[in-house]
Structure formats: structure tokens, C-alpha cells
Design an enzyme around this catalytic site. Structure first.
Site, short mmCIF file in Angstrom:
data_model
loop_
_atom_site.label_atom_id
_atom_site.label_comp_id
_atom_site.label_asym_id
_atom_site.label_seq_id
_atom_site.Cartn_x
_atom_site.Cartn_y
_atom_site.Cartn_z
N GLY A 287 0.82 -1.21 0.00
CA GLY A 287 0.00 0.00 0.00
C GLY A 287 0.85 1.26 0.00
O GLY A 287 0.53 2.25 -0.66
N TRP A 290 2.32 1.64 -3.47
CA TRP A 290 1.30 2.11 -4.42
C TRP A 290 1.28 3.64 -4.48
O TRP A 290 1.05 4.23 -5.53
CB TRP A 290 -0.08 1.59 -4.01
CG TRP A 290 -1.19 2.11 -4.87
CD1 TRP A 290 -1.60 1.61 -6.08
CD2 TRP A 290 -2.06 3.23 -4.61
NE1 TRP A 290 -2.65 2.34 -6.57
CE2 TRP A 290 -2.95 3.33 -5.69
CE3 TRP A 290 -2.15 4.13 -3.55
CZ2 TRP A 290 -3.93 4.33 -5.74
CZ3 TRP A 290 -3.13 5.12 -3.60
CH2 TRP A 290 -4.00 5.21 -4.68
N HIS A 291 1.55 4.29 -3.36
CA HIS A 291 1.48 5.74 -3.32
C HIS A 291 2.65 6.42 -4.03
O HIS A 291 2.52 7.59 -4.43
CB HIS A 291 1.42 6.23 -1.87
CG HIS A 291 0.07 6.08 -1.24
ND1 HIS A 291 -0.31 4.94 -0.58
CD2 HIS A 291 -0.99 6.92 -1.19
CE1 HIS A 291 -1.55 5.08 -0.14
NE2 HIS A 291 -1.99 6.27 -0.49
N GLY A 292 3.75 5.75 -4.20
CA GLY A 292 4.87 6.40 -4.86
C GLY A 292 6.07 5.49 -5.00
O GLY A 292 6.25 4.54 -4.22
N PHE A 443 -0.11 10.66 -6.92
CA PHE A 443 -0.06 9.26 -6.50
C PHE A 443 -0.87 8.35 -7.39
O PHE A 443 -0.83 7.17 -7.28
CB PHE A 443 -0.56 9.14 -5.05
CG PHE A 443 0.18 10.05 -4.10
CD1 PHE A 443 1.55 9.98 -3.99
CD2 PHE A 443 -0.51 10.99 -3.34
CE1 PHE A 443 2.23 10.83 -3.13
CE2 PHE A 443 0.17 11.83 -2.47
CZ PHE A 443 1.54 11.75 -2.36
#
Length: 443
Positions: A287, A290-292, A443
Site C-alpha cells: 500500500g 502504491w502511493h509512490g 499518487f
């Protein structure tokens, strides 16, 4: 009710593509190709062959990986990664990729059906939530598209209210905090002290919340203007009494996606404590990634994974329970400090900020206290804004609660008055303030 929704569906789909193309029309074929491929593949999933599902998941992750993570994964290798990796991150690629992966899995499981290509195209490209969510499931949106008609007066009223409130969150709070947050995170490493780090996490946590929840309110409000209900994405997350409750309230559609398509397939809580803790940690690490594409995002995910693991162990092995107010305070401080790597530019930057916690001086926190005690702060002063924003997130009803209250017939007048007042203030802010992009576009 409007009885021929396909024309409205087609118009909304075309308008959504125009909206996306305004950002960078050269990337529009990428979006259309992704939509066409996944729709075609869904037609083969009814056969029950898992190989088709694996092909779809792999292709979607490969597309996301190439545009978002190629530079990250190639950086340790002795090659000039910048020459072979893309220079532009397509807007919203994380969101429309996750939505389509969930769609393929649901079709394979028999939870939803492929439907018409017009409905599927609009499901992926619907402009209010295309670029930054909420993450929408095909099974939830398809019945609405099949019965799409003119919005009701209640939907129009609530939609305008949420749209104006979301704009106010973004322009009046998040954008006013942005220069101060930039200042805190650009401080020289050698000068950072504990008060600076605490303020950096606190201020950015508020900026991010008002920015992203503001966008979510706008997306939900815009969708209601077309008669479509999107899922809510925030439920007063900073009032959570533990880290698990925080993730049940923060970016709720992403949390549900990670739970249903990653955490549960990894075993969830059904196969003993070690497997449970492993599933939690892996879910939060992915997770975070996934953001960066950066080690600091993995660290952020790892911190939240560690907090969730500690909570599970605490609940299972220790009988003592913190009072709700104490649990809420610990969670608030922990979450705010965990935002530091999310905003930092690198692991080295993160380490410099966290190292400041070992040097106890008031720093920026002392400046805030001094300004408040002397009463010299203006309405746009970051210190006063941080205090007011904190009081709002901890004690005021959230957007959806306000929408429910003011959406009742006896309160229609006040709903209109609030919308009118907010719009006037927002228009002035749009004139006076420099433009700031929505944070979650990154993102």
C-alpha cells in the site's frame, strides 16, 4: 425519469475523455487502450480459466510498473535508467489500474458481469473520480449507469453543497498550509529539532487531509449532479481511537481494495497469528509502494504495518485497554509522525527529520505557541490555521454528516445559505491565492 440513458452515458463518457485529454492528449490512447484491453479480456473470464485472470492482472501491473516504478526498480542497476524509462506519469494511472484489476477479479468470481462497452468505458473514465478516486467498483456503478436519468432535486442540492465544501477545504485550508509545509520540509538538516519534526508531521497531515478529502467531496458532489452516487472516502479519520480504526476511516475505498484483493487472499486473520501479522505487513508495504516509487513510501507503509502488527499483538496478548481518549491521542500523534516520510523527498531527508526528535528544542512548535499567546496571528497565519483545522477534524461533523443534516427539508434554507457563502469566499480565494495542484494527483 429519463428512459434512454445510453445517450447520457455516451455524452458523459465523451466528456470524461475530453477532460482527461486536456491534461495531456498524448496519453489519451494509453487510457483508451487500457479500457479496451480489460473489456476484451473480461469476455474470456466467464470460461473460468484462471490463466486469463493472471494475464489481466499481470498486464495491468506491468503498465503501472513501467510508468510509475521503472526508474525506482532500475535505479540500483549500473544503467542510466532515465534513458529507458518514461518521463511522464499518466494522470490517475494508479486509480484506473486498480479499478480495472478489481473489475477483472470480480468478473472471474462471478460477482459482476462485463456489461456493455459504453457502461464499462464510463465506469473507468468518469471524470469526477478518474484522476484521484474514490476507487469505484464496477458492481456498484453498473446498476446506476443502467438506470441513469436526470438527477433529483435532493441530489442537486447535496451535490452543490459537497462541491462547494470540497473547494473550501482545498482552497481555504490546504492551499494556505502549503507554503508553511514547504518551509518546514526545506529546512537545513542540521537545524532540525524536535519541535520542527512534530510540526512538520502535524501540518502536513492536516494539509493532506483537507486536500484529499476536499477532492473526494468534490468528486462525490460532481457525481451527484449527474445522478450518480460515489462511495464516501473519509469518515473523520483523525478521531480514530486506534490505528485499525484509522484505516477504516481514511481513504476508505483504497483500504477496502487492499483488504479484499490483497490482505484476505494473503490469509487475513484466518490462519493463525504469524500469517495474520505477515498479511498485515505485506499489505501495508505494498500500500505504501502504491502511493509512490520511493523508499520513503515503503517506510511509511512499513510504519503503518508495524503499528497494525503491534495493535494485534497488544489486543491478543495484553488485557489492558487504553481509555478511548488516550487511544485517540496516541493514534493521532503516531499517524502525524508517520506522515513525515510520506512528504519527505528521500530516506535521507526522512532520517534528518526523525533525528531531530532526539534534539529537544521547541523550534517551530514554540513559534506556534508564542504566536498564539501573543494574539498576533491573522486568519491566514499557518499557526492559527493549524489550530482551527485540528479543532475541525477532531470535533466538528465531517462533510457527509453536514450533508445529511442540511439535506433535510427543514434545513433547505440553511443549506442554500451555506453554499452561497462558501462559494463567495472560495471565489475570492481563487483570485487571491496562487494555484496549488491537488496532492493526490501525484499518487
Amino acid at each position: 425519469m429519463y428512459q434512454e440513458p445510453r445517450y447520457l452515458v455516451g455524452w458523459l463518457g465523451f466528456s470524461s475523455l475530453v477532460f482527461y485529454g486536456f491534461w495531456d492528449i498524448s496519453l489519451l490512447p494509453l487510457l483508451l487502450g487500457s479500457v479496451a484491453f480489460n473489456y476484451w479480456l473480461a469476455g474470456h473470464l466467464a470460461s473460468g480459466r484462471r490463466s486469463w485472470l493472471w494475464l489481466g492482472v499481470a498486464a495491468n501491473l506491468a503498465l503501472l510498473g513501467w510508468f510509475k516504478y521503472a526508474l525506482f526498480f532500475l535505479s540500483p542497476l549500473p544503467v542510466d535508467a532515465s534513458r529507458i524509462t518514461p518521463l511522464v506519469l499518466p494522470l490517475g494511472i494508479s486509480f484506473f489500474t486498480f479499478q480495472q484489476i478489481a473489475f477483472l477479479v470480480d468478473v472471474y468470481r462471478g460477482i459482476t458481469q462485463r456489461g456493455s462497452w459504453q457502461h464499462y468505458g464510463l465506469f473507468v473514465t468518469f471524470f469526477p473520480q478518474l484522476v484521484a478516486g474514490p476507487i469505484v467498483h464496477h458492481r456498484d456503478l453498473l446498476p446506476q449507469l443502467a438506470m441513469l436519468g436526470a438527477p433529483t432535486s435532493s441530489q442537486l442540492q447535496t451535490g452543490l453543497f459537497l462541491l462547494s465544501l470540497g473547494l473550501a477545504k482545498k482552497l481555504l485550508v490546504a492551499d494556505n498550509l502549503a507554503p508553511y509545509v514547504d518551509q518546514l520540509y526545506s529546512a537545513p538538516a542540521a537545524s532540525i529539532v524536535a519541535g520542527d519534526t512534530l510540526m512538520a508531521g502535524w501540518a502536513y497531515g492536516l494539509q493532506l487531509y483537507f486536500d484529499f478529502s476536499g477532492y473526494a467531496d468534490m468528486a462525490i458532489g460532481l457525481a451527484l449532479l449527474f445522478g450518480i452516487r460515489l462511495p464516501k472516502n473519509f469518515a473523520s479519520p483523525y478521531r480514530a481511537h486506534n490505528i485499525q480504526a484509522f484505516w477504516q476511516r481514511w481513504h476508505m475505498t483504497l483500504s477496502r481494495f487492499l483488504r479484499d484483493y490483497l490482505y484476505i487472499p494473503l490469509g487475513g486473520s484466518r490462519h493463525g497469528l504469524p500469517r495474520h501479522l505477515f498479511a498485515l505487513m505485506v499489505t501495508m508495504l505494498l500500500g505504501g509502494l502504491w502511493h509512490g516509487a520511493g523508499w520513503q513510501f515503503l517506510l511509511w507503509g512499513g510504519l503503518h504495518g508495524a503499528l497494525l502488527v503491534w495493535l494485534v499483538v497488544w489486543q491478543r496478548c495484553i488485557g489492558f485497554r487504553l481509555p478511548t481518549w488516550a487511544g485517540g491521542g496516541v493514534t493521532f500523534v503516531g499517524v502525524m509522525l508517520a506522515w513525515v516520510p510520506f512528504r519527505a523527498t528521500s530516506l535521507e531527508h526522512t532520517w534528518a527529520l526523525y533525528s531531530g526528535l532526539s534534539v529537544w528544542h521547541w523550534g517551530a512548535l514554540g513559534d506556534l505557541a508564542t504566536g498564539l499567546s501573543q494574539g498576533v496571528m491573522t486568519l491566514r497565519s499557518p499557526g492559527l490555521l493549524i489550530v482551527v483545522a485540528t479543532l475541525i477534524v477532531l470535533f466538528m461533523p465531517n462533510s457527509m454528516a453536514w450533508a445529511r443534516r442540511l439535506g433535510q427539508p427543514p434545513h433547505y434554507f440553511w443549506q442554500g445559505a451555506v453554499v452561497g457563502g462558501i462559494i463567495l469566499v472560495v471565489i475570492k480565494a481563487m483570485v487571491d491565492l496562487p494555484s496549488q495542484a491537488f496532492l493526490y494527483f501525484n499518487f
